[in-house]
Design an enzyme around this catalytic site. Sequence first.
Site, PDB file in Angstrom:
ATOM      1  N   LEU A 107     -28.968  -4.321 -15.678  1.00  0.00           N
ATOM      2  CA  LEU A 107     -28.698  -2.888 -15.909  1.00  0.00           C
ATOM      3  C   LEU A 107     -27.239  -2.627 -16.292  1.00  0.00           C
ATOM      4  O   LEU A 107     -26.763  -1.508 -16.166  1.00  0.00           O
ATOM      5  CB  LEU A 107     -29.117  -2.034 -14.702  1.00  0.00           C
ATOM      6  N   TYR A 166     -18.250 -12.394 -30.077  1.00  0.00           N
ATOM      7  CA  TYR A 166     -19.680 -12.067 -29.915  1.00  0.00           C
ATOM      8  C   TYR A 166     -20.519 -12.995 -30.798  1.00  0.00           C
ATOM      9  O   TYR A 166     -21.480 -13.627 -30.335  1.00  0.00           O
ATOM     10  CB  TYR A 166     -19.936 -10.595 -30.266  1.00  0.00           C
ATOM     11  N   LYS A 191     -23.179  -7.089 -26.324  1.00  0.00           N
ATOM     12  CA  LYS A 191     -23.304  -7.054 -27.793  1.00  0.00           C
ATOM     13  C   LYS A 191     -22.242  -6.236 -28.524  1.00  0.00           C
ATOM     14  O   LYS A 191     -22.388  -5.987 -29.715  1.00  0.00           O
ATOM     15  CB  LYS A 191     -24.685  -6.514 -28.156  1.00  0.00           C
ATOM     16  N   ASP A 226     -29.251 -10.787 -12.497  1.00  0.00           N
ATOM     17  CA  ASP A 226     -28.355 -11.254 -13.543  1.00  0.00           C
ATOM     18  C   ASP A 226     -28.729 -12.682 -13.951  1.00  0.00           C
ATOM     19  O   ASP A 226     -28.906 -13.542 -13.070  1.00  0.00           O
ATOM     20  CB  ASP A 226     -26.929 -11.220 -12.973  1.00  0.00           C
ATOM     21  N   LYS A 268     -23.360 -16.112 -29.954  1.00  0.00           N
ATOM     22  CA  LYS A 268     -24.735 -16.188 -30.487  1.00  0.00           C
ATOM     23  C   LYS A 268     -24.961 -17.553 -31.134  1.00  0.00           C
ATOM     24  O   LYS A 268     -25.999 -18.184 -30.942  1.00  0.00           O
ATOM     25  CB  LYS A 268     -24.971 -15.069 -31.516  1.00  0.00           C
ATOM     26  N   SER A 285     -28.379 -12.992 -34.337  1.00  0.00           N
ATOM     27  CA  SER A 285     -27.864 -11.866 -35.116  1.00  0.00           C
ATOM     28  C   SER A 285     -27.390 -12.352 -36.480  1.00  0.00           C
ATOM     29  O   SER A 285     -26.934 -13.500 -36.623  1.00  0.00           O
ATOM     30  CB  SER A 285     -26.682 -11.279 -34.341  1.00  0.00           C
ATOM     31  N   ALA A 286     -27.443 -11.458 -37.445  1.00  0.00           N
ATOM     32  CA  ALA A 286     -26.896 -11.765 -38.769  1.00  0.00           C
ATOM     33  C   ALA A 286     -25.402 -12.041 -38.691  1.00  0.00           C
ATOM     34  O   ALA A 286     -24.815 -12.593 -39.625  1.00  0.00           O
ATOM     35  CB  ALA A 286     -27.148 -10.590 -39.709  1.00  0.00           C
ATOM     36  N   PHE A 345     -30.891  -8.056 -38.388  1.00  0.00           N
ATOM     37  CA  PHE A 345     -29.879  -7.360 -39.185  1.00  0.00           C
ATOM     38  C   PHE A 345     -29.495  -6.069 -38.440  1.00  0.00           C
ATOM     39  O   PHE A 345     -28.920  -6.167 -37.371  1.00  0.00           O
ATOM     40  CB  PHE A 345     -30.346  -7.231 -40.641  1.00  0.00           C
ATOM     41  N   ASN A 397     -26.062  -2.506 -19.171  1.00  0.00           N
ATOM     42  CA  ASN A 397     -26.016  -1.606 -20.335  1.00  0.00           C
ATOM     43  C   ASN A 397     -27.346  -0.877 -20.546  1.00  0.00           C
ATOM     44  O   ASN A 397     -27.732  -0.605 -21.686  1.00  0.00           O
ATOM     45  CB  ASN A 397     -25.651  -2.399 -21.603  1.00  0.00           C
TER      46      ASN A 397
HETATM   47  P1  NAD Z   1     -28.857  -3.705 -25.035  1.00  0.00           P
HETATM   48  O1  NAD Z   1     -27.490  -3.731 -24.485  1.00  0.00           O
HETATM   49  O2  NAD Z   1     -29.565  -2.400 -25.080  1.00  0.00           O
HETATM   50  O3  NAD Z   1     -29.797  -4.742 -24.272  1.00  0.00           O
HETATM   51  C1  NAD Z   1     -29.285  -5.912 -23.657  1.00  0.00           C
HETATM   52  C2  NAD Z   1     -29.728  -5.870 -22.203  1.00  0.00           C
HETATM   53  O4  NAD Z   1     -29.255  -7.033 -21.534  1.00  0.00           O
HETATM   54  C3  NAD Z   1     -29.164  -4.664 -21.463  1.00  0.00           C
HETATM   55  O5  NAD Z   1     -30.234  -3.979 -20.850  1.00  0.00           O
HETATM   56  C4  NAD Z   1     -28.219  -5.267 -20.432  1.00  0.00           C
HETATM   57  O6  NAD Z   1     -28.175  -4.490 -19.239  1.00  0.00           O
HETATM   58  C5  NAD Z   1     -28.811  -6.648 -20.220  1.00  0.00           C
HETATM   59  N1  NAD Z   1     -27.864  -7.671 -19.785  1.00  0.00           N
HETATM   60  C6  NAD Z   1     -26.639  -7.945 -20.294  1.00  0.00           C
HETATM   61  N2  NAD Z   1     -26.089  -8.983 -19.647  1.00  0.00           N
HETATM   62  C7  NAD Z   1     -27.010  -9.385 -18.713  1.00  0.00           C
HETATM   63  C8  NAD Z   1     -27.039 -10.416 -17.742  1.00  0.00           C
HETATM   64  N3  NAD Z   1     -26.011 -11.256 -17.588  1.00  0.00           N
HETATM   65  N4  NAD Z   1     -28.135 -10.541 -16.962  1.00  0.00           N
HETATM   66  C9  NAD Z   1     -29.186  -9.701 -17.109  1.00  0.00           C
HETATM   67  N5  NAD Z   1     -29.214  -8.707 -17.993  1.00  0.00           N
HETATM   68  C10 NAD Z   1     -28.131  -8.556 -18.798  1.00  0.00           C
HETATM   69  O7  NAD Z   1     -28.797  -4.349 -26.486  1.00  0.00           O
HETATM   70  P2  NAD Z   1     -29.935  -4.499 -27.586  1.00  0.00           P
HETATM   71  O8  NAD Z   1     -29.474  -3.787 -28.791  1.00  0.00           O
HETATM   72  O9  NAD Z   1     -31.256  -4.206 -27.017  1.00  0.00           O
HETATM   73  O10 NAD Z   1     -29.785  -6.049 -27.891  1.00  0.00           O
HETATM   74  C11 NAD Z   1     -30.663  -7.001 -27.330  1.00  0.00           C
HETATM   75  C12 NAD Z   1     -30.250  -8.374 -27.811  1.00  0.00           C
HETATM   76  O11 NAD Z   1     -30.315  -8.397 -29.236  1.00  0.00           O
HETATM   77  C13 NAD Z   1     -28.824  -8.756 -27.446  1.00  0.00           C
HETATM   78  O12 NAD Z   1     -28.805 -10.133 -27.110  1.00  0.00           O
HETATM   79  C14 NAD Z   1     -28.044  -8.520 -28.722  1.00  0.00           C
HETATM   80  O13 NAD Z   1     -26.933  -9.365 -28.817  1.00  0.00           O
HETATM   81  C15 NAD Z   1     -29.082  -8.847 -29.771  1.00  0.00           C
HETATM   82  N6  NAD Z   1     -28.844  -8.176 -31.059  1.00  0.00           N
HETATM   83  C16 NAD Z   1     -28.735  -6.822 -31.091  1.00  0.00           C
HETATM   84  C17 NAD Z   1     -28.489  -6.187 -32.314  1.00  0.00           C
HETATM   85  C18 NAD Z   1     -28.306  -4.701 -32.393  1.00  0.00           C
HETATM   86  O14 NAD Z   1     -27.754  -4.220 -33.387  1.00  0.00           O
HETATM   87  N7  NAD Z   1     -28.772  -3.920 -31.424  1.00  0.00           N
HETATM   88  C19 NAD Z   1     -28.390  -6.958 -33.481  1.00  0.00           C
HETATM   89  C20 NAD Z   1     -28.524  -8.341 -33.399  1.00  0.00           C
HETATM   90  C21 NAD Z   1     -28.761  -8.940 -32.170  1.00  0.00           C
HETATM   91  C1  WQD Z   2     -22.930  -0.316 -40.113  1.00  0.00           C
HETATM   92  C2  WQD Z   2     -22.147   0.313 -41.254  1.00  0.00           C
HETATM   93  C3  WQD Z   2     -19.753   0.328 -40.960  1.00  0.00           C
HETATM   94  C4  WQD Z   2     -19.575   3.091 -37.605  1.00  0.00           C
HETATM   95  C5  WQD Z   2     -22.950  -4.686 -36.044  1.00  0.00           C
HETATM   96  C6  WQD Z   2     -22.604  -6.027 -35.470  1.00  0.00           C
HETATM   97  C7  WQD Z   2     -23.716  -6.992 -35.707  1.00  0.00           C
HETATM   98  C8  WQD Z   2     -25.060  -6.442 -35.225  1.00  0.00           C
HETATM   99  C9  WQD Z   2     -25.311  -5.080 -35.742  1.00  0.00           C
HETATM  100  C10 WQD Z   2     -25.436  -7.237 -32.993  1.00  0.00           C
HETATM  101  C11 WQD Z   2     -20.884  -0.470 -41.602  1.00  0.00           C
HETATM  102  C12 WQD Z   2     -20.309   1.727 -41.000  1.00  0.00           C
HETATM  103  C13 WQD Z   2     -20.036   2.261 -38.628  1.00  0.00           C
HETATM  104  C14 WQD Z   2     -18.863   4.260 -37.921  1.00  0.00           C
HETATM  105  C15 WQD Z   2     -19.124   3.731 -40.257  1.00  0.00           C
HETATM  106  N1  WQD Z   2     -25.114  -6.316 -33.795  1.00  0.00           N
HETATM  107  N2  WQD Z   2     -19.802   2.598 -39.920  1.00  0.00           N
HETATM  108  N3  WQD Z   2     -18.671   4.550 -39.247  1.00  0.00           N
HETATM  109  O1  WQD Z   2     -21.141  -3.699 -38.462  1.00  0.00           O
HETATM  110  O2  WQD Z   2     -23.310  -4.001 -39.739  1.00  0.00           O
HETATM  111  O3  WQD Z   2     -23.131  -4.819 -37.450  1.00  0.00           O
HETATM  112  O4  WQD Z   2     -24.188  -4.239 -35.466  1.00  0.00           O
HETATM  113  O5  WQD Z   2     -25.705  -8.368 -33.233  1.00  0.00           O
HETATM  114  O6  WQD Z   2     -23.374  -8.141 -35.033  1.00  0.00           O
HETATM  115  O7  WQD Z   2     -21.418  -6.495 -36.092  1.00  0.00           O
HETATM  116  O8  WQD Z   2     -23.216  -2.383 -37.841  1.00  0.00           O
HETATM  117  O9  WQD Z   2     -23.659  -0.083 -37.141  1.00  0.00           O
HETATM  118  O10 WQD Z   2     -21.377  -1.065 -36.684  1.00  0.00           O
HETATM  119  O11 WQD Z   2     -22.033  -0.547 -39.025  1.00  0.00           O
HETATM  120  O12 WQD Z   2     -18.903   4.056 -41.429  1.00  0.00           O
HETATM  121  O13 WQD Z   2     -18.399   5.028 -37.060  1.00  0.00           O
HETATM  122  O14 WQD Z   2     -21.699   1.605 -40.826  1.00  0.00           O
HETATM  123  O15 WQD Z   2     -18.563   0.252 -41.676  1.00  0.00           O
HETATM  124  O16 WQD Z   2     -20.770  -0.410 -42.979  1.00  0.00           O
HETATM  125  P1  WQD Z   2     -22.596  -3.739 -38.456  1.00  0.00           P
HETATM  126  P2  WQD Z   2     -22.560  -0.975 -37.569  1.00  0.00           P
END
Ligand code: NAD
Ligand code: WQD
Length: 350
Positions: free
Chosen positions: A34, A161, A97, A66, A165, A137-138, A191, A36
Amino acid sequence: MKNILVTGGTGFIGSHTCFSLLSEGYNVYAIDSLVNSSKKSLLYIEEIFRSRDIDISNKLRFFEGDIRKKDFINYIFKTALKEKKPIDGVIHFAGLKAVAESVIKPLNYWENNVFGSYNLIKSMKENNCKTIVFSSSATVYRFSSDNLLSEDNQLKPINPYGSTKLAVENLLNDITQDANGNWKIAILRYFNPIGAHESGLIGENPLNKPNNIFPIIINSAYTKEKLKVFGNDWPTKDGTCIRDYVHVMDLADGHIKALDFLLRNKTQLIKLNIGTGIGHSVLDLIKTFENANNVSVPFEFDERREGDVCQLVADNSKAKSILNWSPAKSLKEMCIDGWKWKNTNPKGYM
Ligand code: NAD
Ligand code: WQD
């Protein structure tokens, strides 16, 4: 029916995937620290099923804890076994993240994301569960703006970060070298996931100030505070960056298909991009949000953000062919569902 452990199950993508798993009849053991998220996301999942007259009371279990504590993970495996529902596979979302935070607190990121994953994998091995879908992640790619990014693109993350990954990806690669390991592994490189469940009852609920564009757009539409668009001088059609936005329910579906694929097939490791393959600029996203929801999103242009790249769009052909997965939802639907979530729960899960 299969029993699945979902780490990070109360988070944004985790909660939507729990919903989809339950919809497909899986039993879910969700765990989360919890840090985040809120466990209310699971109550809302139950509410969605209740509104459809479906009882999931014995199918969804939550354990707060955890993944940095191996005893805790072992306890879940043992509990599931005692309940005669041995865990068949794991979907591993838990982790931190926020890119900018990872630069300030790299050790925190390595501890949560890498050490946490190591514990999970070790516990899986000890409990003879060898099937895992991992959230990558991308951000692991060395960015090149010219083409669609395919899975064999060079890897070179530019922040802690991203390094964490890639480190977990490497760890997963390495364990498959053990011929007796019998691991079945899917690494999904997402993505830009956005949107929410169509009910508006679950969605993205960042506990800290959001950094990603979509929750910022939602806030700006709601509060009318101007958002900053980072750069209008990129070499794109309108000068703003291009990204591949994918609906979180399509992403959840990708996890179900990956899990199902692993459970049905022989030992292997697959790495797949999960995106739509379609690029949209920041201005496209803002305009689509405004038109779809009939609201204004005030914004102003600002400097480019450090570390940004011009264009990031997935070559998703591998996920399509291997998993038979295809993103079904449009950018407009992502915007409608995200706005519905905000209006249904203006304060998130408070
Ligand atoms: P999120 O923060 O909503 O979900 C991650 C969850 O993991 C949270 O509920 C947090 O409380 C829990 N958590 C964190 N550390 C923990 C620990 N040590 N033990 C147990 N629980 C823990 O994020 P999300 O957007 O749902 O992302 C989920 C996964 O996808 C993450 O691994 C993130 O890196 C990856 N990811 C997310 C995105 C994105 O843009 N949202 C993009 C690419 C990859
Ligand atoms: C998207 C576009 C910004 C905020 C990130 C992580 C990546 C993945 C996804 C986890 C970009 C623009 C943003 C703002 C803006 N997460 N922007 N004003 O950067 O593609 O990727 O999230 O794995 O690892 O790096 O996503 O949503 O931050 O940005 O103009 O206040 O929006 O410049 O072009 P990003 P983002």
